[in-house]
Scaffold this motif. Structure first.
Motif, PDB file in Angstrom:
ATOM      1  N   ALA A   1       0.810  -1.218   0.000  1.00  0.00           N
ATOM      2  CA  ALA A   1       0.000   0.000   0.000  1.00  0.00           C
ATOM      3  C   ALA A   1       0.845   1.270   0.000  1.00  0.00           C
ATOM      4  CB  ALA A   1      -0.923   0.001   1.219  1.00  0.00           C
ATOM      5  N   PHE A   2       2.016   1.239   0.632  1.00  0.00           N
ATOM      6  CA  PHE A   2       2.795   2.448   0.852  1.00  0.00           C
ATOM      7  C   PHE A   2       4.108   2.443   0.072  1.00  0.00           C
ATOM      8  CE2 PHE A   2      -0.052   2.134   4.448  1.00  0.00           C
ATOM      9  CZ  PHE A   2      -0.495   3.443   4.598  1.00  0.00           C
ATOM     10  N   ARG A   3       4.681   3.613  -0.046  1.00  0.00           N
ATOM     11  CA  ARG A   3       5.933   3.778  -0.786  1.00  0.00           C
ATOM     12  C   ARG A   3       7.029   2.920  -0.164  1.00  0.00           C
ATOM     13  NH1 ARG A   3       8.293   9.805  -1.466  1.00  0.00           N
ATOM     14  NH2 ARG A   3       8.604   9.635   0.799  1.00  0.00           N
ATOM     15  N   PRO A   4       7.765   2.182  -0.979  1.00  0.00           N
ATOM     16  CA  PRO A   4       8.855   1.367  -0.436  1.00  0.00           C
ATOM     17  C   PRO A   4       9.929   2.218   0.240  1.00  0.00           C
ATOM     18  CG  PRO A   4       8.322   0.698  -2.690  1.00  0.00           C
ATOM     19  CD  PRO A   4       7.585   1.977  -2.427  1.00  0.00           C
ATOM     20  N   VAL A   5      10.618   1.617   1.180  1.00  0.00           N
ATOM     21  CA  VAL A   5      11.656   2.321   1.933  1.00  0.00           C
ATOM     22  C   VAL A   5      12.701   2.933   1.006  1.00  0.00           C
ATOM     23  CG1 VAL A   5      13.597   1.969   3.499  1.00  0.00           C
ATOM     24  CG2 VAL A   5      11.372   0.996   4.064  1.00  0.00           C
ATOM     25  N   GLU A   6      13.090   2.194  -0.007  1.00  0.00           N
ATOM     26  CA  GLU A   6      14.139   2.707  -0.890  1.00  0.00           C
ATOM     27  C   GLU A   6      13.702   3.961  -1.640  1.00  0.00           C
ATOM     28  OE1 GLU A   6      12.332  -1.049  -2.846  1.00  0.00           O
ATOM     29  OE2 GLU A   6      13.014  -0.394  -0.854  1.00  0.00           O
ATOM     30  N   GLU A   7      12.400   4.102  -1.904  1.00  0.00           N
ATOM     31  CA  GLU A   7      11.905   5.300  -2.557  1.00  0.00           C
ATOM     32  C   GLU A   7      11.888   6.490  -1.599  1.00  0.00           C
ATOM     33  OE1 GLU A   7       8.447   5.038  -5.025  1.00  0.00           O
ATOM     34  OE2 GLU A   7       8.922   3.000  -5.698  1.00  0.00           O
ATOM     35  N   SER A   8      11.638   6.226  -0.320  1.00  0.00           N
ATOM     36  CA  SER A   8      11.743   7.297   0.674  1.00  0.00           C
ATOM     37  C   SER A   8      13.186   7.799   0.731  1.00  0.00           C
ATOM     38  CB  SER A   8      11.310   6.808   2.055  1.00  0.00           C
ATOM     39  OG  SER A   8       9.940   6.545   2.100  1.00  0.00           O
TER      40      SER A   8
END
Length: 418
Positions: free
Chosen positions: A403-410
């Motif tokens: 559902a949420f943005r992956p850690v690597e994209e953050s």
């Protein structure tokens, strides 16, 4: 142990609720590990404007419910004798939010500030939290900047964000045939972030965004913007407004007969209070992504029944999110025995959580995004409504990890918590 904050005389727009503990024998009384020998929870939100119903005073009530449940659970074993809930109205203005947050942290001794709808206001509060080394759990705002370039060791993003909304609604509507979009968005941080997230989701699903129209915030007249968006006969007009602005836009969309012209409406962000305010017939068949729904299972309904008794209203997901955030904060304080923010974050980071709001919840240590299951929902037809506030059908559960943005994209967006 935190340094004792000076008690100030600044007056907030609403009063404080003082909740006494069930006993005087906890570690706080003996060890003095709490600033001013108490916990102070600030709830900062819109209590008079377009976001009043979806959050507002009822979010304060939800936090008070969490405090009461914490006290009932721990009784004489509670680590702190007093928990105070204070509140203020930020009027959806970042300058006001900045001032009120500073007052709460520095003069009122707030250990944590909850809620803060309106992304521009949330970013201002996040800056104050970081400067004060105090906590902010954001429930009401959607900007991914809170887990991107402006992430902070002292800020957690609890309920939803623009990536999650677009990943659900934008992708689904496009895959189901809504290929050509016009996007209407409020011209401030939330709307700008929504426009970017939905454009990426629509294009990722094989669609096209042929027009992007910025509108003032707040606003009550969308007729010109709707006419402009409809002029190219798109498959979908995607509205990124929320609260009172969303209600105004949907009303004017229906008055213009755009659905009859074959132009569907996709709602980026919707709360149960929006549907209740305008009427289920005005939203019938609308698909949207919801972070939580009061009638989705027995546990949610039981809590919503309590909320109804307290407020006369069914809860939005923001109300449930505030309850969850307050309760998990207090449980972390209970675990570490202090209101020291660094000690509390150490307990929270990486923690897996299950409560009435967070299903398959996890507090990510890397970016402080709180992930959990979310839901693709559809507004019922009036004939399908069996009771007041029974407005949604859950079509699908979107698992927390998807559902949420992956850690690597953050991290790529600039988040580095060290």
């Amino acid at each position: 142990m935190s340094k004792k904050l000076a008690g100030g005389a600044a007056t907030l727009m609403s009063g404080a609720l003082l909740l006494a503990a069930c006993s005087q024998g906890g570690p706080a009384a003996a060890g003095g590990e709490f600033t001013d020998d108490k916990i102070v929870i600030g709830v900062l939100n819109d209590q008079s404007g377009v976001y009043k119903d979806l959050s507002g005073p009822n979010s304060v009530k939800a936090v008070e419910m969490a405090v009461a449940d914490f006290k009932e659970k721990h009784g004489e074993d509670a680590v702190v004798d007093e928990i105070e809930v204070i509140t203020a109205d930020h009027q959806n203005e970042p300058d006001v939010a900045n001032t009120k947050a500073q007052e709460m942290y520095e003069r009122k001794g707030a250990d944590i500030i909850l809620d803060v709808p309106a992304s521009s206001a949330a970013l201002a509060v996040a800056s104050q939290a970081t400067a004060a080394k105090k906590l902010h759990f954001n429930i009401g705002a959607a900007t991914t900047e809170l887990t991107g370039a402006q992430c902070s060791p002292y800020v957690y993003h609890w309920a939803y964000d623009t990536y999650q909304l677009a990943n659900g609604t934008g992708t689904t509507v496009t895959e189901n045939g809504g290929k050509d979009w016009q996007i209407i968005y409020p011209d401030y941080a939330f709307g700008q972030d929504m426009e970017k997230s939905f454009t990426a989701a629509v294009e990722g699903a094989g669609g096209t965004v042929s027009g992007k129209i910025a509108t003032p915030f707040p606003n009550d007249n969308f007729s010109t913007f709707l006419t402009r968006a409809a002029s190219s006969q798109p498959d979908v007009i995607g509205t990124m407004q929320a609260g009172g602005d969303l209600i105004n836009l949907v009303k004017q969309y229906n008055e213009a007969g755009l659905r009859d012209q074959g132009i569907n409406l996709a709602v980026g962000l919707m709360f149960i209070t929006d549907i209740h305010s305008l009427g289920v017939d005005q939203f019938e068949g609308t698909t949207f992504t919801d972070a939580w729904y009061w009638n989705m299972d027995d546990e949610s309904r039981a809590w919503a029944d309590r909320f109804l008794e307290e407020t006369g209203s069914r809860p939005s997901f923001a109300h449930a999110g505030n309850y969850s955030a307050a309760l998990q904060y207090l449980e972390a304080v209970q675990a570490v025995g202090t209101d020291d923010a660094d000690a509390v974050t150490e307990d929270l980071d990486g923690k897996e959580v299950e409560d009435v709001f967070l299903r398959n919840g996890k507090i990510r240590a890397e970016d402080h995004r709180v992930i959990h299951d979310v839901y693709l929902a559809e507004v019922k037809a009036p004939s399908e409504v069996t009771e007041d506030w029974d407005y949604q059908t859950i079509l699908n559960t979107i698992p927390a990890e998807k559902a949420f943005r992956p850690v690597e994209e953050s991290a790529a967006a600039g988040c580095d918590l060290g």
